[in-house]
Design a protein around this motif. Structure first.
Motif, short mmCIF file in Angstrom:
data_model
loop_
_atom_site.label_atom_id
_atom_site.label_comp_id
_atom_site.label_asym_id
_atom_site.label_seq_id
_atom_site.Cartn_x
_atom_site.Cartn_y
_atom_site.Cartn_z
N TYR A 1 0.83 -1.19 0.00
CA TYR A 1 0.00 0.00 0.00
C TYR A 1 0.87 1.25 0.00
O TYR A 1 2.06 1.19 0.30
N ASP A 2 0.25 2.39 -0.28
CA ASP A 2 0.96 3.66 -0.21
C ASP A 2 1.32 3.96 1.24
O ASP A 2 0.55 3.65 2.16
N GLU A 3 2.48 4.59 1.41
CA GLU A 3 2.95 4.90 2.75
C GLU A 3 2.35 6.21 3.24
O GLU A 3 2.58 7.27 2.67
N THR A 4 1.57 6.11 4.31
CA THR A 4 1.06 7.26 5.05
C THR A 4 1.36 6.97 6.51
O THR A 4 1.66 5.82 6.88
N SER A 5 1.27 7.98 7.37
CA SER A 5 1.50 7.74 8.80
C SER A 5 0.50 6.73 9.33
O SER A 5 0.85 5.82 10.08
N SER A 6 -0.74 6.89 8.95
CA SER A 6 -1.78 5.99 9.42
C SER A 6 -1.51 4.55 8.98
O SER A 6 -1.59 3.61 9.77
N HIS A 7 -1.17 4.39 7.69
CA HIS A 7 -0.88 3.04 7.22
C HIS A 7 0.36 2.47 7.90
O HIS A 7 0.35 1.34 8.39
N LEU A 8 1.41 3.24 7.92
CA LEU A 8 2.70 2.77 8.42
C LEU A 8 2.61 2.23 9.84
O LEU A 8 3.16 1.17 10.14
N PHE A 9 1.90 2.91 10.70
CA PHE A 9 1.89 2.53 12.11
C PHE A 9 0.73 1.64 12.52
O PHE A 9 0.85 0.91 13.50
N PHE A 10 -0.38 1.64 11.78
CA PHE A 10 -1.52 0.90 12.28
C PHE A 10 -2.28 0.07 11.25
O PHE A 10 -2.94 -0.89 11.62
N GLU A 11 -2.19 0.39 9.99
CA GLU A 11 -2.90 -0.39 8.99
C GLU A 11 -2.02 -1.45 8.36
O GLU A 11 -2.51 -2.45 7.85
N CYS A 12 -0.74 -1.25 8.38
CA CYS A 12 0.22 -2.16 7.77
C CYS A 12 0.24 -3.51 8.52
O CYS A 12 0.24 -3.54 9.75
N ASP A 13 0.25 -4.60 7.77
CA ASP A 13 0.29 -5.93 8.39
C ASP A 13 1.51 -6.10 9.28
O ASP A 13 1.42 -6.69 10.36
N TYR A 14 2.65 -5.59 8.85
CA TYR A 14 3.89 -5.70 9.62
C TYR A 14 3.74 -4.99 10.97
O TYR A 14 4.02 -5.56 12.03
N SER A 15 3.28 -3.75 10.94
CA SER A 15 3.12 -2.97 12.17
C SER A 15 2.06 -3.58 13.08
O SER A 15 2.23 -3.63 14.30
N PHE A 16 0.96 -4.02 12.48
CA PHE A 16 -0.11 -4.59 13.30
C PHE A 16 0.35 -5.89 13.96
O PHE A 16 -0.03 -6.19 15.08
N ALA A 17 1.19 -6.65 13.27
CA ALA A 17 1.74 -7.87 13.88
C ALA A 17 2.56 -7.51 15.12
O ALA A 17 2.47 -8.19 16.15
N ILE A 18 3.33 -6.43 15.04
CA ILE A 18 4.12 -5.99 16.19
C ILE A 18 3.20 -5.55 17.33
O ILE A 18 3.38 -5.97 18.48
N LEU A 19 2.21 -4.73 17.02
CA LEU A 19 1.29 -4.27 18.05
C LEU A 19 0.53 -5.44 18.68
O LEU A 19 0.27 -5.44 19.88
#
Length: 137
Positions: free
Chosen positions: A30-48
């Motif tokens: 997906y396109d990189e936005t702050s919202s995507h990067l920290f909370f919508e991204c599968d990678y970030s959500f896996a960490i959270l």
């Protein structure tokens, strides 16, 4: 800065007329936005999800403000710990993004979650009543 959209993500750079690759450096989907990067991204959500095991019940992925509200509403006595955990996660996810974009290095979400836990542990060891928080890591 992550809450206010002050980070130099691809969408903010593009809005300023700076041509950059718009793909998220973490998931490449997906396109990189702050919202995507920290909370919508599968990678970030896996960490959270690793850091806050009880996020799995949520039907939709929360944004940063919703996570702070959730912590405020459900973790009154441990909210400082969870705020530290989320802020540390944002910092390390941003560093991972930069390492991937500019350093050609990457680690798995599990490895990054472990780094975050280690950083948080080193900080809370100085807190009073740390023994009440250790089970949360």
């Amino acid at each position: 800065m992550a809450i206010k959209g002050g980070l130099k993500t691809a969408d903010s750079l593009f809005a300023r007329g700076i041509e950059v690759n718009k793909n998220c450096a973490l998931c490449h989907c997906y396109d990189e936005t702050s919202s995507h990067l920290f909370f919508e991204c599968d990678y970030s959500f896996a960490i959270l999800s690793i850091l806050m095991r009880n996020l799995g019940f949520l039907l939709l992925r929360p944004n940063i403000l919703q996570i702070f509200e959730y912590i405020e509403d459900t973790h009154h006595k441990d909210k400082d710990f969870f705020f530290l955990l989320i802020c540390c996660a944002v910092y390390y996810i941003w560093r991972e993004r930069n390492d991937r974009k500019f350093g050609g290095k990457s680690v798995s979400s599990t490895t990054l979650a472990h780094k975050i836990k280690t950083a948080v542990l080193s900080k809370i060891l100085k807190w009073k009543k740390v023994e009440n928080l250790l089970h949360l890591l």
